[in-house]
Enzyme design. Structure first.
Site, PDB file in Angstrom:
ATOM      1  N   THR A 260       0.820  -1.215   0.000  1.00 25.57           N
ATOM      2  CA  THR A 260       0.000   0.000   0.000  1.00 25.57           C
ATOM      3  C   THR A 260       0.850   1.260   0.000  1.00 25.57           C
ATOM      4  O   THR A 260       0.462   2.279  -0.578  1.00 25.57           O
ATOM      5  CB  THR A 260      -0.930  -0.003   1.225  1.00 25.57           C
ATOM      6  OG1 THR A 260      -1.818  -1.120   1.137  1.00 25.57           O
ATOM      7  CG2 THR A 260      -1.755   1.275   1.304  1.00 25.57           C
TER       8      THR A 260
ATOM      9  N   SER B  62       1.159  -7.414  -0.909  1.00 22.02           N
ATOM     10  CA  SER B  62       1.771  -8.420  -0.041  1.00 22.02           C
ATOM     11  C   SER B  62       0.862  -9.605   0.247  1.00 22.02           C
ATOM     12  O   SER B  62       1.332 -10.643   0.704  1.00 22.02           O
ATOM     13  CB  SER B  62       2.252  -7.797   1.274  1.00 22.02           C
ATOM     14  OG  SER B  62       1.196  -7.562   2.172  1.00 22.02           O
TER      15      SER B  62
ATOM     16  N   THR C 236       1.185  -4.369   4.410  1.00 22.60           N
ATOM     17  CA  THR C 236       0.869  -4.715   5.801  1.00 22.60           C
ATOM     18  C   THR C 236       0.282  -6.120   5.952  1.00 22.60           C
ATOM     19  O   THR C 236       0.378  -6.713   7.025  1.00 22.60           O
ATOM     20  CB  THR C 236      -0.132  -3.711   6.398  1.00 22.60           C
ATOM     21  OG1 THR C 236      -1.343  -3.726   5.635  1.00 22.60           O
ATOM     22  CG2 THR C 236       0.449  -2.305   6.419  1.00 22.60           C
ATOM     23  N   ASP C 237      -0.332  -6.674   4.895  1.00 24.70           N
ATOM     24  CA  ASP C 237      -1.084  -7.919   5.060  1.00 24.70           C
ATOM     25  C   ASP C 237      -0.228  -9.094   5.510  1.00 24.70           C
ATOM     26  O   ASP C 237      -0.675  -9.924   6.308  1.00 24.70           O
ATOM     27  CB  ASP C 237      -1.812  -8.271   3.758  1.00 24.70           C
ATOM     28  CG  ASP C 237      -3.058  -7.431   3.539  1.00 24.70           C
ATOM     29  OD1 ASP C 237      -3.468  -6.712   4.477  1.00 24.70           O
ATOM     30  OD2 ASP C 237      -3.616  -7.477   2.432  1.00 24.70           O
TER      31      ASP C 237
END
Length: 322
Positions: free
Chosen positions: A17, A63, A96-97
């Site tokens: 992101t 990710s 972030t995932d």
């Protein structure tokens, strides 16, 4: 070699992101991740003009789509830069995932003696108020901090250890938590305030070269599936996996148990069947905090405090050594 050369920084980009773009500035969810080059992200951060920086685009993905090949490429580049005497630290931009899984992988395998700082964003680069530039600036402060070592995640001014960090919110700009252990420290106007010790490093050299080589030599990680215990659970998923055991090369199962690693009786019977067929089974807790407390009546090996997703990765890495 002068002081500036000794404090050289490396920034590796993998997408996420932080490198995302949306059609409108007020859209923080309908963006496409991994669109902006890491060199452009670096150009937006004044803190990165204070020291020599090497910038490298390792990958450009969302990710959620992380795969072994990207992990291998990233680990190889991290190790190569760690071995450079002039490099003080490494910053990695990441989505972030799955950042907690990448951080865990790098810390477990490499145990770097220099700081490897993963950072990210919850808003795309096109947002009215993007959070990526500040997170990247804070990550630089951590990577250049004297005495810093190991793999950490920096977001929203907080420094999380790789072993503890977990994403706990799908939208907030401070989406991570480090559970009972708490954060390692925080970044306050480019200054660090530490609460706990840095992650442990390899006893010799800049990283664990033998562990890295095992990862780089792998054509695939051992297949370890993650399933959940829940109300009205049964063993059908496990039996289906066992039915395709040979074709799928199933090596392990991690079950996210309720509470203190408890598992529905119907599911447990199937997991025992899996163990009998040679599949390794580990139980973690699906609770956001705490850990499975071992006890004599526990029918399955526990994850030693790891979350279900990290326990899955830990089992795969352990099986890779076998």
């Amino acid at each position: 070699m002068n002081a500036n050369q000794v404090r050289r920084l490396v920034v590796l980009g993998t997408g996420g992101t932080i490198a995302g773009r949306a059609a409108q500035a007020n859209d923080n969810v309908g963006y496409v991740a991994g669109q902006v080059a890491v060199s452009d992200l670096v150009a937006m951060v004044p803190a990165l003009s204070a020291c020599p920086v090497d910038v490298e685009q390792v990958a450009q993905i969302n990710s959620k789509d992380m795969v072994l090949g990207v992990w291998q490429a990233l680990a190889a580049r991290v190790a190569a830069h760690l071995d450079r005497p002039e490099v003080a630290g490494i910053v990695i931009t990441h989505g972030t995932d799955t950042i907690e899984e990448t951080a865990y992988l790098l810390q477990t395998l490499l145990r770097p003696s220099k700081p490897v700082v993963l950072t990210c964003a919850m808003r795309p680069s096109t947002a009215l108020v993007p959070d990526g530039p500040q997170n990247l600036s804070d990550a630089v402060a951590v990577a250049l901090h004297p005495g810093a070592q190991g793999v950490v995640v920096v977001c929203a001014g907080r420094i999380h250890g790789a072993m503890d960090v977990a994403k706990v919110h799908p939208y907030a700009t401070d989406p991570f938590d480090s559970g009972d252990a708490g954060v390692l420290g925080c970044v306050e106007e480019a200054q660090l305030r530490m609460f706990r010790s840095w992650p442990q490093s390899a006893p010799e050299g800049t990283h664990d070269a033998a562990a890295l080589q095992r990862l780089l030599s792998a054509a695939a990680l051992p297949r370890v599936e993650l399933i959940f215990s829940h109300a009205n659970a049964d063993g059908e998923v496990v039996r289906a996996l066992l039915g395709h055991h040979a074709a799928a090369r199933l090596s392990g199962i991690v079950v996210a148990g309720t509470g203190n690693g408890t598992v529905h009786d119907d599911l447990l019977r199937a997991l025992k069947q899996a163990q009998a067929s040679g599949v390794e089974v580990v139980v973690a807790s699906r609770c956001a905090f705490g850990r499975v407390v071992p006890h004599s009546a526990q029918p399955l090996p526990d994850s030693a405090g790891l979350s279900p997703v990290k326990a899955r990765l830990a089992l795969a890495l352990r099986l890779l050594e076998a």
